[in-house]
Design a protein around this motif. Structure first.
Motif, mmCIF file in Angstrom:
data_model
loop_
_atom_site.group_PDB
_atom_site.id
_atom_site.type_symbol
_atom_site.label_atom_id
_atom_site.label_comp_id
_atom_site.label_asym_id
_atom_site.label_seq_id
_atom_site.Cartn_x
_atom_site.Cartn_y
_atom_site.Cartn_z
ATOM 1 N N SER A 1 -3.789 2.736 35.761
ATOM 2 C CA SER A 1 -3.663 3.172 34.340
ATOM 3 C C SER A 1 -4.906 3.694 33.900
ATOM 4 O O SER A 1 -4.412 4.787 32.874
ATOM 5 N N TRP A 2 -5.851 3.606 34.124
ATOM 6 C CA TRP A 2 -7.093 4.085 33.583
ATOM 7 C C TRP A 2 -6.787 5.676 34.044
ATOM 8 O O TRP A 2 -6.969 6.758 33.169
ATOM 9 N N ILE A 3 -6.575 6.008 35.406
ATOM 10 C CA ILE A 3 -6.350 7.363 35.730
ATOM 11 C C ILE A 3 -5.312 7.849 35.004
ATOM 12 O O ILE A 3 -5.282 9.282 34.618
ATOM 13 N N GLY A 4 -3.913 7.351 34.817
ATOM 14 C CA GLY A 4 -2.985 7.796 33.824
ATOM 15 C C GLY A 4 -3.520 8.297 32.368
ATOM 16 O O GLY A 4 -3.152 9.386 31.969
ATOM 17 N N LEU B 1 3.899 11.378 27.423
ATOM 18 C CA LEU B 1 2.815 11.152 28.455
ATOM 19 C C LEU B 1 1.885 10.044 28.021
ATOM 20 O O LEU B 1 1.211 9.300 28.676
ATOM 21 N N PHE B 2 1.314 10.462 26.655
ATOM 22 C CA PHE B 2 0.113 9.594 26.217
ATOM 23 C C PHE B 2 0.456 8.474 25.945
ATOM 24 O O PHE B 2 -0.276 7.416 25.795
ATOM 25 N N MET B 3 1.906 8.259 25.102
ATOM 26 C CA MET B 3 2.219 6.692 24.812
ATOM 27 C C MET B 3 2.575 6.048 26.028
ATOM 28 O O MET B 3 2.279 4.785 25.939
ATOM 29 N N LEU B 4 3.057 6.591 27.124
ATOM 30 C CA LEU B 4 3.280 5.937 28.276
ATOM 31 C C LEU B 4 1.960 5.309 29.014
ATOM 32 O O LEU B 4 1.885 4.078 29.320
ATOM 33 N N ALA B 5 0.897 6.382 28.980
ATOM 34 C CA ALA B 5 -0.450 5.890 29.575
ATOM 35 C C ALA B 5 -1.191 5.045 28.770
ATOM 36 O O ALA B 5 -1.627 3.865 29.362
ATOM 37 N N SER B 6 -1.209 5.155 27.456
ATOM 38 C CA SER B 6 -1.639 4.209 26.599
ATOM 39 C C SER B 6 -0.907 2.643 26.693
ATOM 40 O O SER B 6 -1.661 1.686 26.753
ATOM 41 N N SER B 7 0.225 2.647 26.554
ATOM 42 C CA SER B 7 0.952 1.228 26.800
ATOM 43 C C SER B 7 0.883 0.907 28.036
ATOM 44 O O SER B 7 0.889 -0.431 28.017
ATOM 45 N N SER B 8 0.709 1.570 29.041
ATOM 46 C CA SER B 8 0.599 0.857 30.366
ATOM 47 C C SER B 8 -0.897 0.350 30.357
ATOM 48 O O SER B 8 -0.902 -0.927 30.980
ATOM 49 N N LEU B 9 -1.728 0.887 29.963
ATOM 50 C CA LEU B 9 -3.146 0.532 29.853
ATOM 51 C C LEU B 9 -3.029 -0.979 29.120
ATOM 52 O O LEU B 9 -3.884 -1.891 29.558
ATOM 53 N N VAL B 10 -2.287 -0.860 27.790
ATOM 54 C CA VAL B 10 -2.500 -2.163 27.080
ATOM 55 C C VAL B 10 -1.624 -3.113 27.773
ATOM 56 O O VAL B 10 -2.159 -4.342 27.670
ATOM 57 N N MET B 11 -0.600 -2.928 28.275
ATOM 58 C CA MET B 11 0.378 -4.189 28.941
ATOM 59 C C MET B 11 -0.412 -4.664 30.189
ATOM 60 O O MET B 11 -0.582 -5.871 30.305
ATOM 61 N N VAL B 12 -1.153 -3.824 30.843
ATOM 62 C CA VAL B 12 -1.987 -4.287 32.037
ATOM 63 C C VAL B 12 -2.933 -5.320 31.507
ATOM 64 O O VAL B 12 -3.303 -6.217 32.029
ATOM 65 N N TYR B 13 -3.832 -4.789 30.482
ATOM 66 C CA TYR B 13 -4.915 -5.752 30.045
ATOM 67 C C TYR B 13 -4.331 -6.917 29.239
ATOM 68 O O TYR B 13 -5.070 -7.969 29.157
ATOM 69 N N MET B 14 -3.271 -7.018 28.798
ATOM 70 C CA MET B 14 -2.683 -8.102 27.836
ATOM 71 C C MET B 14 -2.186 -9.090 28.874
ATOM 72 O O MET B 14 -2.230 -10.269 28.730
ATOM 73 N N GLN B 15 -1.794 -8.677 30.162
ATOM 74 C CA GLN B 15 -1.187 -9.495 31.284
ATOM 75 C C GLN B 15 -2.326 -10.187 32.065
ATOM 76 O O GLN B 15 -2.188 -11.204 32.305
ATOM 77 N N ALA B 16 -3.534 -9.521 32.436
ATOM 78 C CA ALA B 16 -4.476 -10.005 33.002
ATOM 79 C C ALA B 16 -5.738 -9.410 32.223
ATOM 80 O O ALA B 16 -6.372 -8.400 32.611
ATOM 81 N N PRO B 17 -6.359 -10.398 31.290
ATOM 82 C CA PRO B 17 -7.475 -9.901 30.638
ATOM 83 C C PRO B 17 -8.725 -9.887 31.406
ATOM 84 O O PRO B 17 -9.937 -9.633 30.807
ATOM 85 N N SER B 18 -8.757 -10.382 32.646
ATOM 86 C CA SER B 18 -10.093 -10.248 33.591
ATOM 87 C C SER B 18 -10.557 -8.641 33.821
ATOM 88 O O SER B 18 -9.749 -7.877 33.731
ATOM 89 N N PRO B 19 -12.034 -8.756 33.952
ATOM 90 C CA PRO B 19 -12.284 -7.293 34.204
ATOM 91 C C PRO B 19 -11.862 -6.677 35.341
ATOM 92 O O PRO B 19 -11.355 -7.491 36.470
ATOM 93 N N MET B 20 -11.856 -5.340 35.231
ATOM 94 C CA MET B 20 -11.218 -4.563 36.540
ATOM 95 C C MET B 20 -12.080 -4.745 37.710
ATOM 96 O O MET B 20 -13.428 -4.711 37.510
ATOM 97 N N THR B 21 -11.347 -4.895 38.878
ATOM 98 C CA THR B 21 -12.030 -4.856 40.099
ATOM 99 C C THR B 21 -11.518 -3.772 41.012
ATOM 100 O O THR B 21 -10.101 -3.371 40.907
ATOM 101 N N LEU B 22 -12.413 -3.093 41.717
ATOM 102 C CA LEU B 22 -12.019 -1.924 42.253
ATOM 103 C C LEU B 22 -11.269 -2.363 43.608
ATOM 104 O O LEU B 22 -11.498 -3.432 44.337
ATOM 105 N N PRO B 23 -10.412 -1.555 44.135
ATOM 106 C CA PRO B 23 -9.595 -1.984 45.345
ATOM 107 C C PRO B 23 -10.281 -2.245 46.692
ATOM 108 O O PRO B 23 -10.020 -2.616 47.616
ATOM 109 N N PHE B 24 -11.342 -1.199 46.649
ATOM 110 C CA PHE B 24 -12.136 -1.319 48.008
ATOM 111 C C PHE B 24 -13.205 -2.108 48.008
ATOM 112 O O PHE B 24 -14.074 -2.179 48.693
ATOM 113 N N THR B 25 -13.411 -3.057 46.847
ATOM 114 C CA THR B 25 -14.580 -4.083 46.730
ATOM 115 C C THR B 25 -14.311 -5.443 47.122
ATOM 116 O O THR B 25 -13.205 -5.649 47.065
#
Length: 99
Positions: A49-52, A75-99
């Motif tokens: 979502s951040w890359i988007g 595009l901007f609305m899709l990217a911002s809404s995906s970021l908001v929805m992801v953080y509303m579903q899981a408000p924990s800090p972001m973990t990188l996939p390779f860590t």
């Protein structure tokens, strides 16, 4: 023109504006932003979502014409809404996939 003017109007050639020579990096940002926003929204991946969001901002900055305002806004609305929805579903800090 004055007789002492060194310019020659018969030797002036206009530069042809070629739309194909401009480059299409903005379209790549558009496609990558759409894909990453959808992946982030559907798979709940915060980094996608951040890359988007970043790609949507780069698309807004690099677009040459203002004709495709509908695409820019969607595009901007899709990217911002995906970021908001992801953080509303899981408000924990972001973990990188390779860590």
């Amino acid at each position: 023109m004055a007789p002492s003017d060194p310019r020659r109007p018969d030797k002036v050639y206009r530069y042809p504006k070629n739309a194909q020579a401009v480059g299409g990096s903005a379209e790549y940002f558009n496609a990558i932003g759409m894909v990453c926003s959808l992946v982030g929204l559907l798979m709940k991946m915060k980094w996608a979502s951040w890359i988007g969001v970043c790609c949507s901002v780069m698309y807004l900055a690099n677009s040459k014409t203002a004709e495709d305002k509908k695409t820019m806004i969607s595009l901007f609305m899709l990217a911002s809404s995906s970021l908001v929805m992801v953080y509303m579903q899981a408000p924990s800090p972001m973990t990188l996939p390779f860590t």
